[in-house]
Enzyme design. Sequence first.
Site, PDB file in Angstrom:
ATOM      1  N   ASN A  14       0.871  -1.175   0.000  1.00  0.00           N
ATOM      2  CA  ASN A  14       0.000   0.000   0.000  1.00  0.00           C
ATOM      3  C   ASN A  14       0.903   1.219   0.000  1.00  0.00           C
ATOM      4  O   ASN A  14       1.448   1.592   1.041  1.00  0.00           O
ATOM      5  CB  ASN A  14      -0.895  -0.037   1.253  1.00  0.00           C
ATOM      6  CG  ASN A  14      -1.697   1.241   1.422  1.00  0.00           C
ATOM      7  OD1 ASN A  14      -1.788   2.052   0.505  1.00  0.00           O
ATOM      8  ND2 ASN A  14      -2.271   1.430   2.609  1.00  0.00           N
ATOM      9  N   LYS A  35       0.214   4.244  -0.326  1.00  0.00           N
ATOM     10  CA  LYS A  35      -0.391   5.472   0.223  1.00  0.00           C
ATOM     11  C   LYS A  35      -0.061   6.647  -0.710  1.00  0.00           C
ATOM     12  O   LYS A  35       0.040   6.448  -1.924  1.00  0.00           O
ATOM     13  CB  LYS A  35       0.067   5.702   1.669  1.00  0.00           C
ATOM     14  CG  LYS A  35      -0.151   4.461   2.532  1.00  0.00           C
ATOM     15  CD  LYS A  35       0.001   4.702   4.000  1.00  0.00           C
ATOM     16  CE  LYS A  35      -0.201   3.386   4.743  1.00  0.00           C
ATOM     17  NZ  LYS A  35      -0.246   3.573   6.189  1.00  0.00           N
ATOM     18  N   HIS A  60      -9.642   1.535   4.484  1.00  0.00           N
ATOM     19  CA  HIS A  60      -8.397   1.718   5.239  1.00  0.00           C
ATOM     20  C   HIS A  60      -8.671   2.690   6.394  1.00  0.00           C
ATOM     21  O   HIS A  60      -9.452   3.634   6.249  1.00  0.00           O
ATOM     22  CB  HIS A  60      -7.299   2.259   4.324  1.00  0.00           C
ATOM     23  CG  HIS A  60      -5.957   2.220   4.987  1.00  0.00           C
ATOM     24  ND1 HIS A  60      -5.572   3.158   5.911  1.00  0.00           N
ATOM     25  CD2 HIS A  60      -4.946   1.336   4.904  1.00  0.00           C
ATOM     26  CE1 HIS A  60      -4.359   2.846   6.356  1.00  0.00           C
ATOM     27  NE2 HIS A  60      -3.964   1.749   5.758  1.00  0.00           N
ATOM     28  N   GLU A  66      -7.101   5.070   7.520  1.00  0.00           N
ATOM     29  CA  GLU A  66      -6.846   6.487   7.224  1.00  0.00           C
ATOM     30  C   GLU A  66      -8.040   7.103   6.498  1.00  0.00           C
ATOM     31  O   GLU A  66      -8.350   8.275   6.680  1.00  0.00           O
ATOM     32  CB  GLU A  66      -5.548   6.613   6.410  1.00  0.00           C
ATOM     33  CG  GLU A  66      -4.334   6.341   7.298  1.00  0.00           C
ATOM     34  CD  GLU A  66      -3.126   5.768   6.587  1.00  0.00           C
ATOM     35  OE1 GLU A  66      -3.062   5.809   5.344  1.00  0.00           O
ATOM     36  OE2 GLU A  66      -2.234   5.260   7.295  1.00  0.00           O
ATOM     37  N   GLU A  94      -6.053  -4.654  10.359  1.00  0.00           N
ATOM     38  CA  GLU A  94      -5.014  -3.661  10.609  1.00  0.00           C
ATOM     39  C   GLU A  94      -5.336  -2.901  11.892  1.00  0.00           C
ATOM     40  O   GLU A  94      -6.124  -1.941  11.862  1.00  0.00           O
ATOM     41  CB  GLU A  94      -4.939  -2.663   9.444  1.00  0.00           C
ATOM     42  CG  GLU A  94      -4.515  -3.273   8.133  1.00  0.00           C
ATOM     43  CD  GLU A  94      -3.833  -2.253   7.236  1.00  0.00           C
ATOM     44  OE1 GLU A  94      -2.749  -2.554   6.735  1.00  0.00           O
ATOM     45  OE2 GLU A  94      -4.366  -1.144   7.063  1.00  0.00           O
ATOM     46  N   GLY A 124       2.021   2.321  10.874  1.00  0.00           N
ATOM     47  CA  GLY A 124       3.021   3.377  10.739  1.00  0.00           C
ATOM     48  C   GLY A 124       3.664   3.787  12.056  1.00  0.00           C
ATOM     49  O   GLY A 124       4.327   4.810  12.132  1.00  0.00           O
ATOM     50  N   SER A 130       2.834  -2.128  10.522  1.00  0.00           N
ATOM     51  CA  SER A 130       4.271  -2.232  10.822  1.00  0.00           C
ATOM     52  C   SER A 130       4.850  -3.613  10.534  1.00  0.00           C
ATOM     53  O   SER A 130       5.693  -4.106  11.292  1.00  0.00           O
ATOM     54  CB  SER A 130       4.562  -1.795  12.262  1.00  0.00           C
ATOM     55  OG  SER A 130       4.198  -0.440  12.443  1.00  0.00           O
TER      56      SER A 130
HETATM   57  P1  PGA Z   1       2.499   0.284   7.795  1.00  0.00           P
HETATM   58  O1  PGA Z   1       1.075   0.561   7.079  1.00  0.00           O
HETATM   59  O2  PGA Z   1       3.031  -1.016   7.254  1.00  0.00           O
HETATM   60  O3  PGA Z   1       3.342   1.469   7.410  1.00  0.00           O
HETATM   61  O4  PGA Z   1       2.234   0.209   9.257  1.00  0.00           O
HETATM   62  C1  PGA Z   1       0.195  -0.487   6.813  1.00  0.00           C
HETATM   63  C2  PGA Z   1      -1.062   0.066   6.183  1.00  0.00           C
HETATM   64  O5  PGA Z   1      -1.485   1.170   6.566  1.00  0.00           O
HETATM   65  O6  PGA Z   1      -1.662  -0.557   5.288  1.00  0.00           O
END
Ligand code: PGA
Length: 247
Positions: free
Chosen positions: A9, A11, A93, A95, A164, A170, A208
């Site tokens: 992903n 982003k 997601h 976000e 998630e 993140g 992560s």
């Molecule tokens: P990350 O993000 O691996 O940077 O924690 C995962 C995601 O948001 O899909």
Amino acid sequence: MRRNLVVGNWKMHGSRAANAQLLGGLKEAGPWNADVAVCVPFPYIAETALALTGTAMVFGAQDCSSHEQGAYTGEVSSAMLQDIGCRYVIVGHSERRAYHAESDQLVADKAKAALAHGVTPIVCVGETRAEREAGQTEAVVKRQLATVIHTLGHCCGEMVVAYEPVWAIGTGLTATPEQAQSVHAVLRAQLMAATDRASVMRILYGGSVKPDNAAELFRQPDIDGGLIGGAALKAADFAAICRAAAQ
Ligand code: PGA
């Protein structure tokens, strides 16, 4: 047996030059004995499609509209994603849920629109830190998934689910393999009650995931790969995670 799936992903990261380098690195490192996809920003989908031609890697988007077409300025339909060759689209997601106030129902409607056009939705669910601390993890992910199951009906067996935990995205804080597995088992049981495809459906873990924790996560019985954010932006790291997923 379920084949592991690793999805990058990206982003809101990338540039034409950086993407070419990243995809070039992945092409050199692969193939792996796992399904691998990258979900890239809309403007880069066409170029990603070209770059991945002739490889086993596929590509997708990070969101789609719940509408079929029409006066929805700024939105991208799942028909358009299908038209340009997307295999997957991430929906729900955290976000998007947090910054765009996407409700469980909107996420479910997006998943339905995607499936209607043969694009596999990767439906994200997960609890916040406050919800986990309040002992609500199970209730939250079950509520999020239930709306999608109800909306998709008998087609729900076609989606990919991604667990998630919001507190792990993140942040460098990964759920332990045991914490992740216990939520994946809850989700699998919920799918079992809804579709006879539950045992072949992929449930990804995201939050992560890095080269050094991927293998142990992917070893858990109900974890069928990962949704990778930060580590998907470095070819060597993403390749190492794909290697860890290879069966
Ligand atoms: P990350 O993000 O691996 O940077 O924690 C995962 C995601 O948001 O899909």
